[in-house]
Write a protein that holds these residues in place. Structure first.
Motif, PDB file in Angstrom:
ATOM      1  N   HIS A  67       0.977   2.274  11.092  1.00  0.00           N
ATOM      2  CA  HIS A  67       2.080   2.572  10.160  1.00  0.00           C
ATOM      3  C   HIS A  67       2.563   4.000  10.374  1.00  0.00           C
ATOM      4  O   HIS A  67       2.114   4.933   9.723  1.00  0.00           O
ATOM      5  CB  HIS A  67       1.612   2.382   8.719  1.00  0.00           C
ATOM      6  CG  HIS A  67       2.727   2.345   7.716  1.00  0.00           C
ATOM      7  ND1 HIS A  67       2.685   1.560   6.593  1.00  0.00           N
ATOM      8  CD2 HIS A  67       3.912   3.008   7.659  1.00  0.00           C
ATOM      9  CE1 HIS A  67       3.796   1.732   5.894  1.00  0.00           C
ATOM     10  NE2 HIS A  67       4.550   2.622   6.519  1.00  0.00           N
ATOM     11  N   LYS A 154       8.822  -5.733   9.032  1.00  0.00           N
ATOM     12  CA  LYS A 154       8.674  -5.102   7.726  1.00  0.00           C
ATOM     13  C   LYS A 154       9.934  -5.324   6.898  1.00  0.00           C
ATOM     14  O   LYS A 154      11.046  -5.352   7.434  1.00  0.00           O
ATOM     15  CB  LYS A 154       8.437  -3.600   7.872  1.00  0.00           C
ATOM     16  CG  LYS A 154       8.202  -2.881   6.534  1.00  0.00           C
ATOM     17  CD  LYS A 154       8.010  -1.398   6.732  1.00  0.00           C
ATOM     18  CE  LYS A 154       7.700  -0.723   5.389  1.00  0.00           C
ATOM     19  NZ  LYS A 154       7.512   0.739   5.554  1.00  0.00           N
ATOM     20  N   PHE A 156      11.661  -4.449   2.705  1.00  0.00           N
ATOM     21  CA  PHE A 156      11.583  -3.724   1.438  1.00  0.00           C
ATOM     22  C   PHE A 156      12.108  -4.617   0.325  1.00  0.00           C
ATOM     23  O   PHE A 156      13.101  -5.335   0.508  1.00  0.00           O
ATOM     24  CB  PHE A 156      12.444  -2.460   1.486  1.00  0.00           C
ATOM     25  CG  PHE A 156      11.790  -1.282   2.143  1.00  0.00           C
ATOM     26  CD1 PHE A 156      11.349  -0.200   1.397  1.00  0.00           C
ATOM     27  CD2 PHE A 156      11.606  -1.255   3.520  1.00  0.00           C
ATOM     28  CE1 PHE A 156      10.751   0.887   1.996  1.00  0.00           C
ATOM     29  CE2 PHE A 156      11.012  -0.171   4.129  1.00  0.00           C
ATOM     30  CZ  PHE A 156      10.582   0.911   3.362  1.00  0.00           C
ATOM     31  N   SER A 160      15.240   1.163   0.521  1.00  0.00           N
ATOM     32  CA  SER A 160      14.272   1.721   1.470  1.00  0.00           C
ATOM     33  C   SER A 160      14.312   3.244   1.543  1.00  0.00           C
ATOM     34  O   SER A 160      13.420   3.851   2.132  1.00  0.00           O
ATOM     35  CB  SER A 160      14.543   1.161   2.868  1.00  0.00           C
ATOM     36  OG  SER A 160      15.777   1.660   3.371  1.00  0.00           O
ATOM     37  N   HIS A 190       6.899  -3.885   1.682  1.00  0.00           N
ATOM     38  CA  HIS A 190       6.853  -2.736   0.780  1.00  0.00           C
ATOM     39  C   HIS A 190       7.025  -3.324  -0.621  1.00  0.00           C
ATOM     40  O   HIS A 190       8.123  -3.706  -1.019  1.00  0.00           O
ATOM     41  CB  HIS A 190       7.973  -1.741   1.097  1.00  0.00           C
ATOM     42  CG  HIS A 190       7.973  -0.532   0.214  1.00  0.00           C
ATOM     43  ND1 HIS A 190       7.904   0.752   0.708  1.00  0.00           N
ATOM     44  CD2 HIS A 190       8.028  -0.395  -1.138  1.00  0.00           C
ATOM     45  CE1 HIS A 190       7.925   1.612  -0.295  1.00  0.00           C
ATOM     46  NE2 HIS A 190       8.009   0.943  -1.423  1.00  0.00           N
ATOM     47  N   GLU A 212       4.428  -1.760  -8.801  1.00  0.00           N
ATOM     48  CA  GLU A 212       3.769  -2.320  -7.619  1.00  0.00           C
ATOM     49  C   GLU A 212       2.994  -3.580  -7.988  1.00  0.00           C
ATOM     50  O   GLU A 212       3.047  -4.600  -7.295  1.00  0.00           O
ATOM     51  CB  GLU A 212       2.830  -1.268  -7.035  1.00  0.00           C
ATOM     52  CG  GLU A 212       2.388  -1.530  -5.623  1.00  0.00           C
ATOM     53  CD  GLU A 212       1.593  -0.362  -5.055  1.00  0.00           C
ATOM     54  OE1 GLU A 212       1.386  -0.336  -3.844  1.00  0.00           O
ATOM     55  OE2 GLU A 212       1.171   0.522  -5.837  1.00  0.00           O
ATOM     56  N   HIS A 237       0.823   0.209   2.402  1.00  0.00           N
ATOM     57  CA  HIS A 237       0.510   1.369   1.549  1.00  0.00           C
ATOM     58  C   HIS A 237       0.247   1.042   0.077  1.00  0.00           C
ATOM     59  O   HIS A 237       0.930   1.513  -0.823  1.00  0.00           O
ATOM     60  CB  HIS A 237       1.589   2.449   1.674  1.00  0.00           C
ATOM     61  CG  HIS A 237       3.004   2.007   1.506  1.00  0.00           C
ATOM     62  ND1 HIS A 237       3.448   1.269   0.441  1.00  0.00           N
ATOM     63  CD2 HIS A 237       4.093   2.229   2.274  1.00  0.00           C
ATOM     64  CE1 HIS A 237       4.741   1.049   0.553  1.00  0.00           C
ATOM     65  NE2 HIS A 237       5.154   1.622   1.669  1.00  0.00           N
ATOM     66  N   ASP A 310       0.921   6.129   7.230  1.00  0.00           N
ATOM     67  CA  ASP A 310       2.295   6.071   6.720  1.00  0.00           C
ATOM     68  C   ASP A 310       2.953   7.442   6.915  1.00  0.00           C
ATOM     69  O   ASP A 310       3.573   7.995   6.008  1.00  0.00           O
ATOM     70  CB  ASP A 310       2.340   5.653   5.252  1.00  0.00           C
ATOM     71  CG  ASP A 310       3.769   5.436   4.749  1.00  0.00           C
ATOM     72  OD1 ASP A 310       4.703   5.395   5.580  1.00  0.00           O
ATOM     73  OD2 ASP A 310       3.950   5.333   3.523  1.00  0.00           O
TER      74      ASP A 310
END
Length: 453
Positions: A67, A154, A156, A160, A190, A212, A237, A310
Motif C-alpha cells: 500500500h 481499489k 473508495f 478519495s 477504502h 468506518e 488501512h 499507506d
C-alpha cells in the motif's frame, strides 16, 4: 562488498526461516535462492568474493509493502518512483505495490496503466507492482488491466481526496464485481461512508459508532457476503477496532475477507497529537490509545492479516501547518522508509517475534497481491530478496536520513529500534548503509501477465 554487487551467498548467524531462526547460508544464482544451508552444511561451489557474511545481524525476507502512493505521473512533486523506491530500499522493502491514485491520470484504464509503466521504467530501486482502480463506469476496463498485469483494484466509498478518482456507489460495485468473477483478483475497499468531521487538534474518533464501522457493516451485508464465493475482498488501512466483530462475522459466514492496518494506527495515538499538528492527519483518522491496543490484540489474534505503510505524502504547503486547519489539510502520512522499525519498536514490547514480522509484513502482503510464488519468504526458488538489519539497534529519525521527496512526517525526532544495514533485491545489493547504486535495477511485476519488464 559494495553497493550494486551481485551476490552468490549471504551468511548470517540469525536467518529467519519459516520454522526457526538459525545460522544459515543462503545460496543465490540468477537472482533466485537455490539452496538454504543450515546445521553447519556449506557449499563448496560458491565463489568466495561474492559471499556476504553479516555475522550476528538478522537476515530475513525483504518487506513487501502492498500500500504505497507514489503519485507519478501528475503529482511527482509529492513523490515519484525514484525517491519512493529509494526510501523503500533504505527501509528494507524489496517490493512495493503502487496505488492507482494520486497520480494523474489514475490507473483506471489500460492506457493509463501503460502510461504509468512508462513513467516508472528505469526509475525503481526495488521491484514494483501496481494496483488498478474501480471508479464509476470503468467496469469494461478492468479485464484488460488484469491481462496487462494488475493483481486487483481499489475503490473508495467516499471522496478519495482527488477529483480524478471518484468514489463508487453500490451499483458501480455490483457491476465491477460481476465483471471480476472468476478472475482471481482482489477488490480493495477504502471503507468509510463519509469523512469523520472532528475538531482539531485531535483528529480522532468523536462518536461511539465510527463511520468506518458503519461502512463495513454495509459492505458485509450488501456486497461481501453475496459475492463471497467469487471475489476476494480486502479492507485497507483499518483504524477502528470497533469494526473487528463485523470482520469476524463475515469470515464466519464464509467470506474470503482480508484486512490490513498501518504503522500510524499502531504507533500514533490521538492523545499525543499537538495543537495544529496537521502532519498527523490521515483518513481514517488517528484514534485513541485504547483503540490502538485493541488493534494490536486483533493483530495478535490473526484477525488483522497484515501491516502496511499507506505512504501518502504531499508537498508541505498542502498540510496547512501555518493555519493548523485539519479539515483542509491533505490527509496522508509519510512513513515508507521507516515501516520496519516503526512496527518492530512497538511490536517487541507486546511479545511479537521476528517470525510475526515476516508473516505480517512479508508473507501476507505478498499473498494479497498474488506474488507469494516469488516474494515474501526465504525458500529455494524464490527471489533472493533480503533485508539485513539489527533489531536491537536504536536510532533517531532525522530529516537528513530521509529519502522521501518531502520530509514532513510525524515521526521526526522519534527514536526507533531496528536499523536497516543492507537491502538485497534478486541477489543485488540496492542499499548499503546510506549508499545506493548509480542506476536502479528494480523490475515491474506484472502479476497476471506472468512477466516482468
Amino acid at each position: 562488498m559494495e553497493v550494486g554487487s551481485e551476490l552468490t551467498m549471504v551468511r548470517s548467524k540469525r536467518v529467519v526461516l519459516n520454522s526457526r531462526t538459525c545460522p544459515a547460508d543462503i545460496v543465490i544464482k540468477g537472482g533466485k535462492i537455490v539452496e538454504i544451508l543450515t546445521d553447519g552444511r556449506t557449499s563448496a561451489q560458491t565463489p568466495r568474493e561474492k559471499i556476504l557474511d553479516v555475522g550476528d545481524l538478522v537476515v530475513m525476507a525483504g518487506i513487501v509493502d502492498s500500500h504505497v502512493h507514489v503519485n507519478e505521473p501528475g503529482r511527482t512533486d509529492w513523490e515519484g518512483y525514484w525517491t519512493a523506491t529509494k526510501s523503500a530500499a533504505a527501509g528494507g522493502i524489496t517490493t512495493i505495490v503502487d496505488m492507482p491514485l494520486n497520480s494523474i491520470p489514475p490507473t483506471t484504464t489500460l492506457e493509463n496503466f501503460q502510461m504509468k509503466l512508462q513513467m516508472a521504467r528505469g526509475q525503481c530501486f526495488v521491484d514494483t507492482a501496481f494496483w488498478g482502480g474501480v471508479i464509476p463506469g470503468n467496469q469494461s476496463a478492468l479485464l484488460p488491466m488484469i491481462k496487462a498485469g494488475v493483481p486487483g483494484f481499489k475503490c473508495f466509498l467516499i471522496h478519495s481526496g482527488v477529483d480524478e478518482f471518484p468514489h463508487v456507489a453500490e451499483v458501480d460495485l455490483e457491476a465491477a464485481m460481476a465483471e471480476l468473477q472468476g478472475t482471481g483478483c482482489v477488490l480493495l475497499f477504502h471503507a468509510e461512508k463519509e469523512l469523520e468531521r472532528v475538531n482539531p487538534p485531535i483528529h480522532s474518533e468523536g462518536k461511539n459508532k465510527t463511520l468506518e464501522e458503519s461502512s463495513l457493516g454495509t459492505l458485509r451485508d450488501g456486497l461481501v457476503l453475496p459475492f463471497h464465493c467469487v471475489i476476494h475482498c480486502h479492507i485497507v488501512h483499518l483504524s477502528s477496532a470497533e469494526a473487528v466483530p463485523i470482520i469476524q462475522e463475515a469470515r464466519k459466514a464464509g467470506a474470503p475477507l482480508t484486512v490490513e492496518t498501518t504503522h500510524h494506527y499502531l504507533s500514533l495515538a490521538a492523545e499525543e497529537i499537538p495543537t495544529g499538528a496537521t502532519h498527523y492527519k490521515c483518513c481514517p483518522p488517528i484514534r485513541g490509545r485504547c483503540n490502538q491496543e485493541k488493534l494490536w490484540s486483533a493483530l495478535k489474534a490473526g484477525i488483522i492479516d497484515m501491516v502496511v505503510s499507506d505512504h501518502s505524502p504531499c508537498t508541505a504547503d498542502l498540510k496547512r501547518l501555518e493555519t493548523g486547519d485539519f479539515m483542509t489539510a491533505w490527509g496522508g502520512i509519510s512513513s515508507l522508509q521507516f515501516g520496519l522499525p516503526l512496527f518492530w519498536t512497538a511490536a517487541r514490547q507486546r511479545g511479537f517475534t521476528l517470525h510475526d514480522t515476516v508473516n505480517l509484513m512479508c508473507k501476507n502482503t505478498a499473498k494479497l497481491c498474488g506474488i507469494e510464488d516469488r516474494k515474501g519468504s526465504l525458500a529455494p526458488g524464490k527471489d533472493a530478496d533480503l533485508v539485513v538489519w539489527n533489531p536491537d539497534k536504536e536510532f533517531e529519525v532525522k530529516e537528513s536520513i530521509i529519502y522521501h521527496k518531502n520530509k514532513l512526517t510525524p515521526y521526526l525526532g522519534r527514536r526507533l529500534y531496528g536499523e536497516v544495514f543492507i537491502t538485497i533485491v534478486r541477489g543485488n545489493i540496492v542499499y548499503l548503509q546510506g549508499q545506493f547504486p548509480t542506476l536502479p535495477s528494480g523490475e515491474h511485476i506484472l502479476v497476471n501477465a506472468n512477466s516482468a519488464t
